[in-house]
Design a protein around this motif. Sequence first.
Motif, PDB file in Angstrom:
ATOM      1  N   GLU A  92       0.899  -1.161  -0.132  1.00  0.00           N
ATOM      2  CA  GLU A  92      -0.041  -0.068   0.090  1.00  0.00           C
ATOM      3  C   GLU A  92       0.712   1.114  -0.034  1.00  0.00           C
ATOM      4  N   GLN A  93       2.188   1.031   0.792  1.00  0.00           N
ATOM      5  CA  GLN A  93       2.647   2.628   0.949  1.00  0.00           C
ATOM      6  C   GLN A  93       3.557   2.859  -0.407  1.00  0.00           C
ATOM      7  N   LEU A 150       2.091   1.777  -3.728  1.00  0.00           N
ATOM      8  CA  LEU A 150       1.482   2.049  -4.446  1.00  0.00           C
ATOM      9  C   LEU A 150       1.358   3.775  -4.363  1.00  0.00           C
ATOM     10  N   ALA A 151       1.165   3.785  -2.670  1.00  0.00           N
ATOM     11  CA  ALA A 151       0.445   5.628  -2.618  1.00  0.00           C
ATOM     12  C   ALA A 151       2.036   6.489  -3.241  1.00  0.00           C
ATOM     13  N   ALA A 152       3.430   5.609  -2.713  1.00  0.00           N
ATOM     14  CA  ALA A 152       4.398   6.610  -3.181  1.00  0.00           C
ATOM     15  C   ALA A 152       4.046   6.717  -5.110  1.00  0.00           C
ATOM     16  N   LEU A 153       3.789   5.315  -5.601  1.00  0.00           N
ATOM     17  CA  LEU A 153       3.430   4.812  -6.903  1.00  0.00           C
ATOM     18  C   LEU A 153       2.963   6.383  -7.677  1.00  0.00           C
ATOM     19  N   LEU A 154       1.658   6.700  -6.373  1.00  0.00           N
ATOM     20  CA  LEU A 154       0.369   6.904  -7.357  1.00  0.00           C
ATOM     21  C   LEU A 154       1.217   8.664  -7.345  1.00  0.00           C
ATOM     22  N   THR A 155       1.624   8.877  -5.713  1.00  0.00           N
ATOM     23  CA  THR A 155       2.228  10.490  -5.690  1.00  0.00           C
ATOM     24  C   THR A 155       3.048  11.070  -7.084  1.00  0.00           C
ATOM     25  N   ARG A 156       4.192   9.879  -7.357  1.00  0.00           N
ATOM     26  CA  ARG A 156       5.029  10.007  -8.140  1.00  0.00           C
ATOM     27  C   ARG A 156       4.253  10.242  -9.953  1.00  0.00           C
ATOM     28  N   THR A 157       2.834   9.531 -10.159  1.00  0.00           N
ATOM     29  CA  THR A 157       2.804   9.839 -10.990  1.00  0.00           C
ATOM     30  C   THR A 157       1.471  10.950 -10.877  1.00  0.00           C
ATOM     31  N   GLU A 158       1.357  10.961 -10.379  1.00  0.00           N
ATOM     32  CA  GLU A 158       0.092  12.737 -10.163  1.00  0.00           C
ATOM     33  C   GLU A 158       1.525  14.054 -10.387  1.00  0.00           C
ATOM     34  N   ALA A 159       3.206  13.775  -9.067  1.00  0.00           N
ATOM     35  CA  ALA A 159       3.635  14.478 -10.189  1.00  0.00           C
ATOM     36  C   ALA A 159       3.940  14.934 -11.309  1.00  0.00           C
ATOM     37  N   LEU A 160       3.766  13.651 -12.069  1.00  0.00           N
ATOM     38  CA  LEU A 160       4.044  13.544 -13.215  1.00  0.00           C
ATOM     39  C   LEU A 160       3.439  14.387 -14.220  1.00  0.00           C
ATOM     40  N   LEU A 161       1.836  14.097 -14.130  1.00  0.00           N
ATOM     41  CA  LEU A 161       0.869  14.426 -14.846  1.00  0.00           C
ATOM     42  C   LEU A 161       1.426  15.720 -15.260  1.00  0.00           C
ATOM     43  N   GLU A 162       0.889  16.013 -13.753  1.00  0.00           N
ATOM     44  CA  GLU A 162       1.231  17.882 -13.173  1.00  0.00           C
ATOM     45  C   GLU A 162       2.439  18.129 -14.772  1.00  0.00           C
ATOM     46  N   GLN A 163       2.744  17.350 -13.999  1.00  0.00           N
ATOM     47  CA  GLN A 163       4.151  18.093 -15.250  1.00  0.00           C
ATOM     48  C   GLN A 163       4.084  17.861 -16.625  1.00  0.00           C
ATOM     49  N   LYS A 164       3.217  16.938 -17.186  1.00  0.00           N
ATOM     50  CA  LYS A 164       2.504  16.848 -18.168  1.00  0.00           C
ATOM     51  C   LYS A 164       1.519  18.157 -18.843  1.00  0.00           C
ATOM     52  N   GLN A 165       0.913  18.071 -17.649  1.00  0.00           N
ATOM     53  CA  GLN A 165       0.336  19.404 -18.169  1.00  0.00           C
ATOM     54  C   GLN A 165       0.767  19.939 -18.227  1.00  0.00           C
ATOM     55  N   ILE A 166       1.409  20.509 -17.210  1.00  0.00           N
ATOM     56  CA  ILE A 166       2.649  22.007 -17.940  1.00  0.00           C
ATOM     57  C   ILE A 166       3.090  22.187 -18.850  1.00  0.00           C
ATOM     58  N   LEU A 167       3.661  20.714 -18.635  1.00  0.00           N
ATOM     59  CA  LEU A 167       4.698  20.755 -20.570  1.00  0.00           C
ATOM     60  C   LEU A 167       3.345  20.797 -21.844  1.00  0.00           C
ATOM     61  N   LEU A 168       2.061  20.266 -21.447  1.00  0.00           N
ATOM     62  CA  LEU A 168       1.456  20.430 -22.675  1.00  0.00           C
ATOM     63  C   LEU A 168       0.661  21.715 -22.886  1.00  0.00           C
ATOM     64  N   GLN A 169       0.760  22.361 -21.548  1.00  0.00           N
ATOM     65  CA  GLN A 169       0.274  24.421 -21.648  1.00  0.00           C
ATOM     66  C   GLN A 169       1.142  25.528 -22.559  1.00  0.00           C
ATOM     67  N   GLU A 170       2.302  24.797 -21.805  1.00  0.00           N
ATOM     68  CA  GLU A 170       3.404  25.732 -22.988  1.00  0.00           C
ATOM     69  C   GLU A 170       3.540  25.113 -23.705  1.00  0.00           C
ATOM     70  N   MET A 171       3.306  24.399 -24.588  1.00  0.00           N
ATOM     71  CA  MET A 171       2.925  23.335 -26.184  1.00  0.00           C
ATOM     72  C   MET A 171       1.782  23.811 -26.536  1.00  0.00           C
ATOM     73  N   GLU A 172       0.828  24.455 -26.161  1.00  0.00           N
ATOM     74  CA  GLU A 172      -0.311  24.868 -26.360  1.00  0.00           C
ATOM     75  C   GLU A 172      -0.243  26.549 -26.576  1.00  0.00           C
ATOM     76  N   HIS A 173       0.548  27.063 -26.172  1.00  0.00           N
ATOM     77  CA  HIS A 173       0.649  28.679 -26.259  1.00  0.00           C
ATOM     78  C   HIS A 173       1.626  28.675 -27.595  1.00  0.00           C
ATOM     79  N   ARG A 174       2.791  27.967 -27.765  1.00  0.00           N
ATOM     80  CA  ARG A 174       3.830  27.966 -28.682  1.00  0.00           C
ATOM     81  C   ARG A 174       2.960  27.565 -29.687  1.00  0.00           C
TER      82      ARG A 174
END
Length: 354
Positions: A133-134, A136-160
Amino acid sequence: MINPLQGIAEAQTLAQAIVNTIHEPLLVLDGELRVMAASRAFYETFKVDEAHTRGALLYDLGDGQWDIPALRLLLETIIPERAAMDDFEVSHDFPGVGQRTMLLNARKVVYETSPDHTILLAFTDITARRGLEQELAALLTRTEALLEQKQILLQEMEHRVANSLQIIASILMLKARGVTSPETRDHLRDAHQRVMSVAAVQSHLHAVEGIGEVGVGPYLTKLCEGLGRSMIAEDRPIALAVTADDGRMSSGQAVSVGLIVTELVINAVKYAFPAGRDGALVRVVYESRGENWKLTVADNGIGKTPGLATASVGEVTGGLGTVIVQALVKQLDARLEVVSDDGGMTVTVERASF
């Protein structure tokens, strides 16, 4: 008929046999919390022997390894009041065993013929489960962080992408204003409209947080509003109407449909009303049913317009606009039909059938 057990010795033998058949660690404690019996699983799990376990006070077992505050709370406070407790979680570093997380189940057994009582204490090792469980929780945290980074990159790409499309469109318009050849000017303006149709999809996706599907109705409405503002002059009033249901399609398909509409609307506005006409109208209609859809662009102009009006289905003929439309129709696995007469021209792009 099964005879009742004869004497206490037989009862104790049966009780111990029952205890030993249990796969999980189990202790039988008397009212003073001394060990009356223990299962084989208890001895194997906690690396203790029977000689130092039977008759010993629970808290003295293994040099005091069971003198755990949480366990004292369970046995001395909770059990006397509730008589039973399930899934009481305890984490402890047991000598020779290591850190373990246990679920404790306790039952207080009261006898009718004696004031004494017995406590049954069972252990379930959930160390591996908690570890998983720990993880999985750590993996979920890392996944959420990666998704957040991906969203930031996508937004930057959209602006570009949006900025790049605007720059391209602006350059095309500047070139169109600077050239002297009417034909070259028209080609540059058409290219400008094609770029703007792609920009409209990108802008629509950004407005709905970059999801993979586009609402066709709002997208076509926005696209045609832009086409009308840039192409329809005040001295040539042409109405541009959009009718669409609530169908959706992927962003890739939307780009293709948007380019088709752009080409057809450009064609109609440029050629369908050469001398001007009262009530001039270009209609864009989109209908969908499941994965099937039909797009219609119709005008009430002179009917015989260049390009698509003389093109056959599946045949790459005519100017650049015609080539673009037919290529996009093929890409969408759709069918193109053109009907032209004195009452105007109707172009239908249909995928599958209704």
